[in-house]
Design an enzyme around this catalytic site. Structure first.
Site, mmCIF file in Angstrom:
data_model
loop_
_atom_site.group_PDB
_atom_site.id
_atom_site.type_symbol
_atom_site.label_atom_id
_atom_site.label_comp_id
_atom_site.label_asym_id
_atom_site.label_seq_id
_atom_site.Cartn_x
_atom_site.Cartn_y
_atom_site.Cartn_z
ATOM 1 N N HIS A 160 37.541 67.401 109.465
ATOM 2 C CA HIS A 160 35.979 66.617 109.164
ATOM 3 C C HIS A 160 36.124 65.016 108.572
ATOM 4 O O HIS A 160 35.257 64.946 108.572
ATOM 5 C CB HIS A 160 35.759 67.058 108.022
ATOM 6 N N ASP A 362 32.207 79.191 127.180
ATOM 7 C CA ASP A 362 32.771 80.123 128.259
ATOM 8 C C ASP A 362 34.788 79.550 129.114
ATOM 9 O O ASP A 362 34.270 78.376 130.084
ATOM 10 C CB ASP A 362 32.147 80.260 129.817
#
Length: 421
Positions: A160, A362
């Site tokens: 982060h 995907d």
């Protein structure tokens, strides 16, 4: 009981092409400097693809090769972070862990009552204070876990300190596209954040200090529940165009206020803080593929005497979103200061990961059965995500254990531990 897992291997994945000397030092922005030192934990669960002939070894190798290719474009992620100033883009590599799970995928994710059990699908701890040491200088780490049924879990930790959740989405979209064999991918831009928000020397890096006795629950607001909340809000207002996120945040905020008042009394204002993407709010707007923490904090508040139902809270939430501030550095600094000054019970913060397309990721063997995060050690810091159907909202809410028990049955009835639905 968490499924038994065996670590098979760990190696460093390097970019397929060396990073040029001119790109060896990546300066983080001032907004990056103001962010906590921790990682964004993210996990994707995939069922066994019925038409796939790949075995675990082939799948793992395919993931490594595609990761190596995409790291050429996301080169800071293969470097090492220098304390709150820059990334040494030295091609040290991304830790890649492979494991075997002694269970079926369905067994592992159908009854996850204790959300910390999801941590084992991550390559390392995401936050300090856990049982596993956090590798704070490593920008990215990956873990793939193979289940006995042929299903897989892909866990990612992204620092982060150099990235927000939109940066995570940009990286994952590029990696999955590369893994599918696509040659045209959206390329990241690592220059814009520091150009608009130049780093400031000697800026201290905030540390995440875990709260004690925090429990996290996953509340699922399905299409029907969202519809019921929308109907209730519409009947109390002339406004009809409520977003899913506004409805869920207002509903949760109302119940957090009730719990706070019952436990502590009404002393100060009740505040909600929302993290907001700045890219589209800049003038001119920045592209979605601009990497870094390009976000700010916006605040909404109601007086201590407030005692109405949740639709009355949607107005303050909307008003805060309409605010504009040219000096976003000052805006974020002000927000961070306010966070530290408020008592935890007076505050609800939330971040929305909705509409980022995580259920479309995907790698070449189909879309995920579940896309999720894991526990967070700070109370009243909610995270919102899409349900798999796309028309609901998951609210991941950490609270003090005794305060969680004080929530009304109508909210606690939405707790769902089945990640297979």
């Amino acid at each position: 009981m968490a499924p038994q897992m065996e670590k098979v291997s760990e190696e460093l994945i390097l970019p397929s092409s060396p990073t040029p000397q001119s790109l060896k030092c990546y300066k983080i922005s001032h907004l990056d400097q103001l962010l906590l030192t921790c990682h964004i934990p993210f996990i994707l669960f995939y069922p066994n693809p019925l038409d796939s002939n790949l075995d675990p070894a082939q799948t793992s190798q395919h993931l490594k090769q595609s990761l190596s290719k995409v790291l050429t474009h996301f080169y800071p992620l293969a470097g090492r972070i220098n304390v709150n100033s820059s990334v040494d883009c030295n091609d040290s590599g991304v830790p890649f862990v492979e494991a075997r799970v002694q269970a079926q995928l369905s067994q592992a994710i159908q009854n996850v009552v204790e959300l910390e059990k999801l941590d084992q699908y991550l390559p390392s701890a995401a936050y300090p204070g856990g049982k596993i040491e956090v590798n704070e200088d490593v920008p990215l780490a990956v873990k793939i876990s193979f289940f006995e049924c042929g299903g897989t879990a892909i866990g990612v930790n992204l620092s982060h300190k150099i990235a927000d959740v939109l940066s995570l989405a940009t990286f994952l979209n590029a990696w999955t596209a590369t893994c599918r064999g696509e040659t045209e991918i959206v390329l990241p831009n690592f220059d814009l954040a520091a150009r608009h928000f130049p780093p400031v020397d000697n800026t201290p890096s905030p540390e995440l200090v875990p709260d004690e006795n925090v429990v996290m629950k996953r509340f699922v607001f399905d299409k029907e529940k969202i519809g019921a909340l929308r109907a209730q809000a519409s009947s109390a207002s002339e406004e009809k165009n409520f977003s899913r996120v506004q409805l869920v945040v207002a509903y949760i905020w109302k119940h957090v206020i009730d719990v706070t008042r019952a436990k502590y009394g009404a002393k100060n204002k009740f505040v909600v803080v929302q993290a907001v993407n700045l890219r589209s709010r800049m003038n001119p707007p920045l592209p979605h593929y601009a990497m870094g923490n390009i976000a700010t904090l916006l605040f909404a508040a109601v007086d201590a005497e407030w005692d109405k139902d949740f639709p009355d809270l949607i107005g303050p939430l909307r008003t805060s979103l309409e605010k504009t501030e040219d000096d976003h550095n000052h805006e974020l600094l002000k927000g961070m200061t306010c966070l530290y000054e408020l008592e935890p019970q007076e505050l609800l913060s939330f971040t929305s990961w909705c509409r980022l397309g995580f259920y479309d990721l995907d790698f070449g063997w189909g879309k995920p059965l579940s896309a999720c995060t894991t526990t967070f050690p700070k109370r009243n810091a909610a995270l919102l995500m899409d349900t798999r159907s796309g028309d609901g909202v998951e609210a991941w809410l950490p609270m003090a254990e005794d305060e969680m028990a004080m929530l009304p049955v109508e909210l606690l009835s939405l707790v769902d531990s089945d990640f297979s639905k």
